[in-house]
Design a protein around this motif. Structure first.
Motif, short mmCIF file in Angstrom:
data_model
loop_
_atom_site.label_atom_id
_atom_site.label_comp_id
_atom_site.label_asym_id
_atom_site.label_seq_id
_atom_site.Cartn_x
_atom_site.Cartn_y
_atom_site.Cartn_z
N THR A 16 0.83 -1.21 0.00
CA THR A 16 0.00 0.00 0.00
C THR A 16 0.86 1.25 0.00
OG1 THR A 16 -1.68 -1.19 1.27
CG2 THR A 16 -1.84 1.21 1.22
N LYS A 62 -13.57 10.19 -13.78
CA LYS A 62 -13.57 10.09 -12.31
C LYS A 62 -14.53 11.11 -11.72
CE LYS A 62 -8.83 8.41 -11.76
NZ LYS A 62 -7.44 8.77 -11.33
N THR A 86 -15.94 7.78 -9.00
CA THR A 86 -15.21 6.59 -8.57
C THR A 86 -13.91 6.47 -9.36
OG1 THR A 86 -15.41 4.21 -8.14
CG2 THR A 86 -16.24 4.99 -10.25
N LYS A 87 -13.09 5.52 -8.98
CA LYS A 87 -11.81 5.34 -9.65
C LYS A 87 -12.01 4.78 -11.05
CE LYS A 87 -7.41 2.86 -9.19
NZ LYS A 87 -6.63 1.89 -8.36
N GLU A 108 -14.22 1.21 -11.19
CA GLU A 108 -14.23 0.50 -9.92
C GLU A 108 -15.51 0.74 -9.13
OE1 GLU A 108 -10.58 0.11 -7.22
OE2 GLU A 108 -11.80 1.56 -6.13
N PHE A 109 -16.05 -0.33 -8.52
CA PHE A 109 -17.15 -0.18 -7.57
C PHE A 109 -16.88 -1.11 -6.38
CE2 PHE A 109 -19.23 -4.24 -8.42
CZ PHE A 109 -18.83 -4.53 -9.71
N THR A 110 -17.36 -0.73 -5.22
CA THR A 110 -17.05 -1.47 -4.00
C THR A 110 -18.27 -2.11 -3.35
OG1 THR A 110 -17.24 0.58 -2.73
CG2 THR A 110 -15.03 -0.03 -3.49
N SER A 111 -19.44 -1.92 -3.95
CA SER A 111 -20.65 -2.53 -3.39
C SER A 111 -21.71 -2.66 -4.47
CB SER A 111 -21.20 -1.67 -2.24
OG SER A 111 -21.64 -0.43 -2.74
N GLU A 112 -22.72 -3.44 -4.19
CA GLU A 112 -23.81 -3.61 -5.15
C GLU A 112 -24.55 -2.29 -5.36
OE1 GLU A 112 -27.87 -6.32 -5.80
OE2 GLU A 112 -26.48 -6.75 -4.15
N GLU A 152 -23.27 0.71 -5.18
CA GLU A 152 -22.46 1.58 -6.04
C GLU A 152 -22.51 1.10 -7.49
OE1 GLU A 152 -18.30 1.93 -5.08
OE2 GLU A 152 -18.21 3.93 -5.98
N PHE A 153 -22.54 -0.23 -7.67
CA PHE A 153 -22.65 -0.80 -9.02
C PHE A 153 -23.92 -0.33 -9.70
CE2 PHE A 153 -22.23 -3.74 -12.44
CZ PHE A 153 -23.50 -4.28 -12.66
#
Length: 282
Positions: free
Chosen positions: A217, A243, A248-249, A264-268, A270-271
Motif C-alpha cells: 500500500t 472520475k 469513482t476510480k 471500480e465499484f465497492t458494493s452492489e 455503487e454498481f
C-alpha cells in the motif's frame, strides 16, 4: 587461497580438530598471556550474560577448556573468548586451555563457526559472520554456502540485511524487530522510509505478513505516479474527467491495437448507481 581449504567448516569444530590429529592436552594458562582471536567477527558481548557466566565460574570454575594457538608472545584465543572474558571478570588468574597448531585460515573459520553456533545469535550477527568469511577468504556466496552446509539462496537472503540503514540494523541488534522485518523493509525505496516504517512496526507490534501488506500500500502512490508518467496525456485527461463524472476510480489503458476502461465499484449499491449513470448518458 580459499579454494584449497576443503569442506571442514560445515562439519563444525570437532571435525577440524580431529583432522589435525592433535592430542587433547589441557594446560592451565595465565590469562595475562592470552589475547582475543584477531579474526573474531564478534566484538560485543552482553554484559548480563558475562556476569552470569562469571558468577558460575567463581563457584564451579571453567568446565570446558578454551582452545588457543601459540603465538610469538603468549597465545591467541581460537575458541572460548566469552569464557576468557568471564574468567577475568571473576578475578581468575589462569584458565584451562588446549593448545592447537592452526593456520590463520583455520582460525578465521573457527571464529566464524563459534559465532554461528551461539544460541543468542541474531539474524544481523549471522549475516555479518557470512560477510566476514567471504571478505577474509575471498569466497563467493556459492562457496560460502557449500563450506557451511547452507543453500546459496539462504546465504544470499541473510546477506540482504547488510543493505539496511544502520538505524534499522540497530533495531535488529536490539531485538526490537526481526530479520524477517528487516528483509521486508528493503522493499521500500529510500532509507528514510525504511527507518520510518521500522518504527511503525515497533509501535504497532506489526507482524512480517502485516508489514508486507502495508509496504504494498505504501508503495502504490509511487507506482501509480510512474504509470501516469508513462501514460499519454490525453488518456490521463480522460481518466480524470470520467472520475469526476462517475465519482469513482477509473483506469484507462491502451495497447497498440486495443484499449480498456476499468470502472471500480465497492458494493452492489455503487454498481447500480454507476449503471444508472451510464444508461442515462446514452
Amino acid at each position: 587461497m580459499a579454494r584449497g581449504l576443503g569442506k571442514g567448516l560445515g562439519r563444525g569444530l570437532d571435525a577440524l580438530f580431529q583432522e589435525n590429529g592433535q592430542d587433547e592436552l589441557v594446560e592451565d594458562i595465565n590469562l595475562s598471556e592470552l589475547r582475543p582471536n584477531p579474526y573474531q567477527p564478534r566484538h560485543e558481548f552482553e554484559e548480563s550474560a558475562l556476569k552470569e557466566l562469571s558468577d558460575s565460574i567463581k563457584i564451579h570454575g571453567v568446565l570446558q577448556p578454551i582452545i588457543v594457538r601459540k603465538s610469538i608472545k603468549g597465545y591467541d584465543i581460537v575458541v572460548g573468548e566469552r569464557r576468557y572474558r568471564a574468567s577475568k571478570l571473576a578475578g581468575k588468574v589462569k584458565i584451562p586451555a588446549i593448545v592447537k597448531q592452526l593456520t590463520d585460515t583455520q582460525m578465521m573459520e573457527l571464529a566464524v563457526i563459534e559465532n554461528l553456533q551461539r544460541e543468542d545469535l541474531n539474524p544481523l550477527e549471522e549475516a555479518k559472520s557470512y560477510q566476514f568469511l567471504m571478505d577474509k577468504l575471498k569466497l563467493t556466496q556459492a562457496e560460502t554456502a557449500d563450506r557451511l552446509g547452507k543453500s546459496r539462496p539462504y546465504i544470499a537472503n541473510m546477506l540482504r540485511l547488510m543493505n539496511l540503514p544502520q538505524a534499522v540494523k540497530d533495531l535488529i541488534d536490539q531485538k526490537k524487530i526481526t530479520g524477517g522485518h528487516g528483509r521486508t523493509l528493503l522493499g521500500l525505496k529510500s532509507e528514510a522510509d525504511m527507518i520510518k516504517v521500522a518504527h511503525k512496526v515497533i509501535a504497532e507490534s506489526m507482524s512480517v505478513r502485516a508489514l508486507e501488506q502495508y509496504i504494498k500500500t505504501y508503495n502504490q502512490p509511487e507506482e501509480k505516479q510512474k504509470q501516469e508518467k508513462k501514460k499519454p496525456a490525453f488518456l490521463v485527461k480522460h481518466e480524470e474527467k470520467l472520475k469526476r463524472q462517475l465519482g469513482t476510480k477509473v483506469e484507462i489503458s491502451k495497447s497498440r491495437k486495443k484499449g480498456k476502461i476499468a470502472i471500480e465499484f465497492t458494493s452492489e449499491e455503487e454498481f447500480n448507481r454507476l449503471i444508472a449513470l451510464l444508461e442515462s448518458a446514452q
